[in-house]
Design an enzyme around this catalytic site. Structure first.
Site, PDB file in Angstrom:
ATOM      1  N   HIS A  46      -0.948 -15.539  -8.656  1.00  0.00           N
ATOM      2  CA  HIS A  46      -2.254 -16.117  -9.007  1.00  0.00           C
ATOM      3  C   HIS A  46      -2.755 -17.023  -7.884  1.00  0.00           C
ATOM      4  CE1 HIS A  46      -5.303 -18.479 -11.063  1.00  0.00           C
ATOM      5  NE2 HIS A  46      -4.575 -19.567 -10.978  1.00  0.00           N
ATOM      6  N   HIS A  72      -3.862 -25.586  -6.080  1.00  0.00           N
ATOM      7  CA  HIS A  72      -4.777 -26.123  -7.097  1.00  0.00           C
ATOM      8  C   HIS A  72      -4.122 -26.397  -8.448  1.00  0.00           C
ATOM      9  CE1 HIS A  72      -5.190 -21.860  -8.368  1.00  0.00           C
ATOM     10  NE2 HIS A  72      -5.535 -22.348  -9.534  1.00  0.00           N
ATOM     11  N   ASP A  73      -3.015 -25.735  -8.769  1.00  0.00           N
ATOM     12  CA  ASP A  73      -2.359 -25.982 -10.055  1.00  0.00           C
ATOM     13  C   ASP A  73      -1.113 -26.861  -9.921  1.00  0.00           C
ATOM     14  OD1 ASP A  73      -4.046 -24.634 -11.893  1.00  0.00           O
ATOM     15  OD2 ASP A  73      -3.228 -22.697 -11.274  1.00  0.00           O
ATOM     16  N   GLU A  76      -1.288 -30.199 -12.044  1.00  0.00           N
ATOM     17  CA  GLU A  76      -1.410 -29.913 -13.477  1.00  0.00           C
ATOM     18  C   GLU A  76      -0.167 -29.236 -14.053  1.00  0.00           C
ATOM     19  OE1 GLU A  76      -5.298 -28.465 -14.584  1.00  0.00           O
ATOM     20  OE2 GLU A  76      -4.364 -27.030 -15.941  1.00  0.00           O
ATOM     21  N   ASP A  77       0.412 -28.309 -13.321  1.00  0.00           N
ATOM     22  CA  ASP A  77       1.461 -27.456 -13.909  1.00  0.00           C
ATOM     23  C   ASP A  77       2.885 -27.850 -13.540  1.00  0.00           C
ATOM     24  OD1 ASP A  77      -0.447 -25.956 -15.168  1.00  0.00           O
ATOM     25  OD2 ASP A  77      -0.305 -24.237 -13.824  1.00  0.00           O
ATOM     26  N   ASP A 133     -10.648 -19.607  -9.321  1.00  0.00           N
ATOM     27  CA  ASP A 133      -9.613 -19.685 -10.368  1.00  0.00           C
ATOM     28  C   ASP A 133     -10.039 -18.879 -11.600  1.00  0.00           C
ATOM     29  OD1 ASP A 133      -7.220 -20.684 -11.544  1.00  0.00           O
ATOM     30  OD2 ASP A 133      -8.341 -22.305 -12.498  1.00  0.00           O
TER      31      ASP A 133
HETATM   32 ZN    ZN Z   1      -5.172 -21.578 -11.496  1.00  0.00          ZN
END
Ligand code: ZN
Length: 190
Positions: A46, A72-73, A76-77, A133
């Site tokens: 991804h 980018h994640d 957050e992840d 995204d």
């Molecule tokens: Zn993403």
């Protein structure tokens, strides 16, 4: 999750080196994460797709944005901190990632509403990152949806993603064309 060796990127490094440092950092930190599709693809697939879409959109003119595509994640992840991104890749990349990071302490419904509101206020480059995204996510839902998602849930996601992108004041024309084509296909398939 194992602690990872820091990726050191000297300020003098070329764009190509910095881009690959971002890719390697992302592959390392997301190594244990999988997509929700039936094959449980590695999460890096991804991130590569998002980075590639951004590279297609901005060419060589904005390597920081393509780096942010890989990263980018990560806040957050997988719990990467803003400070680590800033220290490793610089303030511009860290700010871009922060702009598209959801507050995971909020419920999913609240976060989804926030994303629509937020899309109208973030920077132009942040909008493009979010657009890429959403393209990747809608494409995944269209081509290989999570096995446990009902048709209703897929449709709900696709409609919501359309609302997020529609709220952007300055979407990138190239990404917009890609998004609209996929969005229409996904709605027709639901
Ligand atoms: Zn993403």
């Amino acid at each position: 999750m194992s602690a990872s060796a820091p990726v050191l990127v000297p300020a003098s490094a070329s764009d190509l080196v910095r881009l690959h440092a971002a890719a390697r950092f992302a592959a390392d930190r997301h190594a244990d994460q999988r997509r929700k599709d039936p094959r449980r693809l590695p999460y890096i697939n991804h991130l590569i797709e998002v980075a590639q879409l951004l590279a297609e959109a901005v060419g060589d003119s904005d390597v920081q944005l393509v780096m942010a595509g890989y990263l980018h994640d990560s806040i957050e992840d997988v719990g990467v901190t803003y400070e680590e991104l800033q220290g490793t890749f610089g303030v511009d990349v860290a700010d871009l990632v922060l702009e598209v990071t959801d507050d995971k302490s909020l419920s999913r419904e609240v976060r989804k509403q926030r994303q629509i509101e937020h899309a109208a206020t973030i920077s132009r480059r942040g909008q493009w990152l979010k657009q890429a995204d959403k393209i990747s996510n809608v494409r995944s839902i269209l081509e290989s949806p999570p096995a446990d998602w009902t048709v209703e849930r897929r449709l709900d996601y696709v409609v919501w993603a359309g609302r997020v992108v529609a709220a952007m004041p300055e979407p990138h024309p190239y990404l917009q064309g890609k998004f609209e084509a996929l969005h229409a296909r996904a709605l027709a398939a639901s």
